[in-house]
Design an enzyme around this catalytic site. Structure first.
Site, PDB file in Angstrom:
ATOM      1  N   ARG A 297      37.209 -43.540  21.179  1.00 15.29           N
ATOM      2  CA  ARG A 297      35.921 -44.000  21.708  1.00 15.29           C
ATOM      3  C   ARG A 297      35.451 -43.140  22.876  1.00 15.29           C
ATOM      4  NH1 ARG A 297      36.402 -50.616  20.785  1.00 15.29           N
ATOM      5  NH2 ARG A 297      35.972 -50.405  18.554  1.00 15.29           N
ATOM      6  N   TYR A 441      30.375 -44.464  14.288  1.00 18.34           N
ATOM      7  CA  TYR A 441      31.816 -44.629  13.981  1.00 18.34           C
ATOM      8  C   TYR A 441      32.644 -45.084  15.185  1.00 18.34           C
ATOM      9  CZ  TYR A 441      32.481 -39.400  14.836  1.00 18.34           C
ATOM     10  OH  TYR A 441      32.528 -38.127  15.305  1.00 18.34           O
ATOM     11  N   GLU A 442      33.856 -45.432  14.931  1.00 17.23           N
ATOM     12  CA  GLU A 442      34.760 -46.001  15.959  1.00 17.23           C
ATOM     13  C   GLU A 442      34.172 -47.260  16.596  1.00 17.23           C
ATOM     14  OE1 GLU A 442      37.439 -44.654  15.607  1.00 17.23           O
ATOM     15  OE2 GLU A 442      36.794 -42.760  14.756  1.00 17.23           O
ATOM     16  N   GLY A 443      33.512 -48.064  15.797  1.00 20.37           N
ATOM     17  CA  GLY A 443      32.830 -49.257  16.317  1.00 20.37           C
ATOM     18  C   GLY A 443      31.416 -48.884  16.683  1.00 20.37           C
ATOM     19  N   GLN A 448      30.253 -51.995  20.575  1.00 16.14           N
ATOM     20  CA  GLN A 448      30.692 -51.623  21.925  1.00 16.14           C
ATOM     21  C   GLN A 448      30.016 -52.504  22.974  1.00 16.14           C
ATOM     22  OE1 GLN A 448      33.062 -49.293  22.181  1.00 16.14           O
ATOM     23  NE2 GLN A 448      32.883 -48.997  19.987  1.00 16.14           N
TER      24      GLN A 448
END
Lengths: 593, 593
Positions: A297, A441-443, A448
């Site tokens: 992140r 991506y990655e949440g 977030q």
């Protein structure tokens, strides 16, 4: 062709003048071997690699259509293999990794800057080592000594690479509903069966082995996210002597065709009773995977900085060279058919927005890097506790706010080119296509924001943000009154504090409240953070007469005058609450209109 | 596969309930033949064509790489030729064109809605007839009777198509420095020599002839934009009997490889002493070309609406179908593994932003269309004068504000898909790539903003905007006090009025001021306009009990609560002035950092 020159002077300014890295390293036992001269030498080497080796491959990879898939085999774009070898040989993969396994043990506040250059020049390339570094971090922190010794050294030589396998077709943000199964074998291993999608570097031709970190459920696991375990599932099983054994029963079923980062292979991975090895304990997989996720992140935020810096450099050069129209205050270049478009306030506005974003973002990444270094290297328990809380609070900002602002910035930079920005050869449109994924991506950035407002703020009753604001206030109080950003900083502290209290109160009576205002709160805290960064930049620059420093004071003022006003809109939206967001019935959204 | 259903009910609501089209048509002599039943029938036919014929071609054209160039010949994507023939046979090209030359004479407030559907489903396809319609308009208003009779009927049958050739490699916004030359021949024609770039539909295989409208300079022309003339330059010269004669000495040198709208051929056009025919008088070419430009500018706004509507429909459907996580207020779909993501406020926030944008944008396009219809069809001189001023004021809003908001909207819609939004097969990433050009071409949005603040506002000492605000105030005053948007509308009027006065004052003492704050002012006037549109929507919907109408009142409230707050940021930025924008020296921007 697109240009890039690493902003080494700015990087040194941030490290040395703003965050006094030398002093910090000298006073931190495990970092005392590092000094600014070494740090600068590392950054200069990376500047060369990024400019001379991977920059040109960025465009060519996109032009040739990116990674190619053929019957389970993935071929990376031309030149990637040689560049990756050079990258590995230079020791770059393990730059920040554990020295006991072949890493170089460099602090995060330095590696974020090296990473930025790769993100600027070739984001698709960056994704190959990135996942390896993340997988290495998870193994280093959660796996057995034997597992560490087996996998980590091979990661840092570049012989093997890593992945993270979380998402399934029906399960993305909601990992509690994954279906991939892990059935225990008599020998202590597990058989892993299931389909994972969106697996970055799931299959490729850069390394001889690929080590998948896979989330799966054991037969008796509790439902939901409490019943998820983490497994090491190698493409080739590893013999006791470390040599490669038989091919595991897993493989790529296809690769995705995407908007951008085409050089990066995004794979559908099928596991068919593939042999896997538990990392840590059963049902504790999510925590181990989040070691990796949190690292990724912050990396996404750096992807944002890298793209925005690249976009800025190219737009500033184009604007300088492009002659069109005349200045409103009289002809500036009478010898030319027209003035540079830099005479137009609107072009400057766009460039200054991007520049301000880059300088604040870079400082912020180094700041968060320093907090991570404290958690890793400091022996002061209270300092570690505080830094951990700070990292928890700011990871969503680093991921989501930096990438949101980066896309805004890259779009403004593209606009400086007029029609030429839309044409492939200038590289700006690829920059935007490649960058866009960082928000997703990655949440997603929405996820977030919900993490920030929920787990990090409301759940702690505002403790993390209160401590952050206290630090900012203390810093601002120490500033010279003549710096106009001092008053602005104190004002933002006050506004975000009041906003946080309002949110905590509202959330108590309305469970839907926080989700509905989360993104606006994320941006409010982002604006607070960037104002803080400009306060630190201004403080560091003020006493130095050279224009390099004095211009930073102007940029800080520009930020307060022209970017910070977004806070007013964010505050109003949050105050407007959640009711109108939630009021309409679900079928309203798709009813034929 | 992406979906699309024309929002016919919304379109009828805007036409009939909000703008009382029937009444307006009946009271306008030259439109009295039209009624809502006919209008609805036309829109229903276009709904079928867009959904059944061109929607699928949108993805396939992009997938196959768009228009292809080979030795001067351009091949359009598969299916475009048949679809274009069907489009032409249906009479769609001349829908709004002069009936004397084969057009159908339909009002703009109707054609904007038909156009929206094509922009939703296939923007690359739309660009082929679009340029023809624009060229037809310019010829109709500025050319000789003989020229009109020669070219216009062929345009509306689809046998021939049109282009506009303005831009040159070194000359985009600044047309005063074009180099293309027009040398007079003894027979009254001219020889045109030069290179034009970014020529949409400059060469293609849909029509038997292509009529270029070319800006060029005659030998003794005054310098700058006062010395530009407009020429008709056909690909094939036309014999006296209307049949095709010899091939003119012009051709496409290449086509651009672009971020999007790949199905549209964007050509480099080389004119090598090509035979051209003056339109109107020498040195008055820019005014004639601006007839076409202003038409295209409104069209770009409609491109924005079309894309945003398409993005909305797909995102709303995806969000409804995607199950992930549970509602904060308790499980909503216990029979399913997770709730629809519509339970999450952040997803609703994004969808409502897009929906609010679409409904306000569509109303605004119809409003501007109605003003254009007054200028064209009304016999009331004062009404025509007012409508002309209104169109002059609002064309930059229609072009730039609508496309800025459309990109924001399409990006939010894409985000609803998470990772799937980044994958080609869902169509969202193409939507964004195709849409992005709308902010750039036909004068970048920055140039539109400068037009609004300069020529349209400061130059008239605020007269146009004052008259617009007076209309809005009068409308708001007539509204029921119970509608909360009434007070918001009056407040925005007050704020934009004060802002305009501030700008006019500042511009007097600082020639750089207007350029530096132009985009913020454009957005302020855009917010005023959309608030006005929601006031009109709310007024039209209030008395009707069905949820279709009552939900519009909720959306209007949502707009005021959640979108309008952007005005606070715009006001603050404008008040911060131009000094910090202009202060740094030119070499600051590219100095090595």
């Amino acid at each position: 062709m697109p240009i890039y020159n690493a902003p080494l002077k700015d990087m040194e300014f941030i490290l040395n003048d703003v965050f006094k890295a030398d002093e910090f390293w000298q006073n931190t036992e495990n970092l005392a071997h590092l000094d600014m001269a070494t740090a600068n030498a590392i950054l200069e080497e990376m500047a060369k690699f990024s400019k001379n080796v991977i920059l040109d491959l960025n465009r060519s990879a996109d032009e040739e259509g990116g990674a190619q898939f053929n019957q389970g085999v993935v071929t990376t774009p031309k030149g990637f293999k040689e560049a990756f070898q050079q990258f590995a040989d230079g020791g770059w993969i393990g730059l920040g990794a554990n020295e006991a396994f072949g890493g170089q043990g460099m602090p995060k506040m330095l590696t974020v800057l090296a990473d930025e250059m790769i993100w600027s020049t070739n984001p698709s390339f960056m994704l190959y080592p990135l996942l390896t570094v993340g997988a290495g971090m998870a193994i280093d922190q959660a796996a057995s000594e034997e597992q560490k010794a087996t996998y980590l050294p091979k990661f840092y030589t570049g012989e093997w690479s890593g992945t993270m396998c979380l998402t399934e077709p029906h399960s993305g943000t909601d990992l509690g509903i994954i279906k991939t199964k892990a059935e225990p074998n008599a020998d202590g291993s597990y058989n892993i069966t299931g389909t994972k999608i969106f697996i970055t570097s799931g299959e490729h031709d850069l390394c001889e082995n690929i080590i998948h970190l896979v989330l799966a459920k054991t037969p008796d696991a509790p439902a939901g996210s409490r019943g998820i375990s983490l497994f090491i599932v190698p493409k080739f099983l590893v013999n006791e002597d470390g040599s490669l054994g038989e091919r595991n029963t897993l493989g790529a079923g296809s690769i995705e065709h995407k908007m951008g980062i085409k050089g990066s292979a995004t794979c559908v991975m099928n596991f068919d009773a593939a042999k896997g090895f538990l990392v840590g304990k059963e049902n504790q997989g999510l925590a181990a995977m989040f070691i990796m996720m949190n690292y990724e992140r912050l990396s996404m935020g750096i992807q944002g900085i890298g793209a925005s810096e690249y976009a800025y450099q190219n737009a500033a050069q184009y604007a300088t060279d492009r002659l069109q129209g005349r200045s409103a205050t009289g002809v500036k270049s009478p010898e030319k058919p027209a003035d540079s478009i830099l005479v137009h306030g609107d072009v400057r506005r766009m460039l200054l927005n991007v520049r301000a974003n880059n300088e604040a973002s870079r400082a912020f990444a180094v700041y968060v890097g320093q907090q991570l270094d404290i958690t890793k290297f400091s022996n002061d328990a209270e300092a570690v506790r505080k830094a951990n809380d700070r990292v928890a609070l700011l990871t969503p900002i680093a991921k989501a706010y930096l990438t949101d602002k980066a896309l805004d910035s890259a779009l403004e930079a593209q606009m400086c080119f007029g029609g030429h920005g839309y044409i492939r050869e200038w590289g700006m449109e690829q920059c935007i296509r490649d960058l866009r994924i960082s928000q997703i991506y990655e949440g997603t950035n929405g996820v977030q924001a919900i993490d920030l407002i929920g787990r990090k703020t409301i759940k702690s009753n505002g403790a993390f943000i209160a401590e952050y604001i206290a630090e900012i206030r203390e810093f601002a109080a120490s500033m010279n009154d003549a710096l106009s950003i001092k008053a602005a900083t104190l004002d933002v502290c006050h506004q975000v504090e009041a906003l946080t209290q309002f949110i905590i109160k509202q959330a108590k009576s309305n469970p839907d409240f926080s989700n509905a205002v989360a993104v606006d709160y994320l941006h409010a805290v982002g604006l607070l953070s960037f104002t803080y960064m400009f306060a630190r930049i201004a403080q560091a620059a003020q006493a130095k007469p050279e224009s390099f420093y004095q211009n930073k004071l102007v940029l800080a003022q520009y930020y307060v005058a022209k970017v910070l006003p977004d806070l007013a809109a964010r505050v109003q939206r949050i105050q407007a609450g959640a009711e109108l967001v939630m009021q309409l019935p679900e079928d309203y959204f798709t009813a034929q209109a």
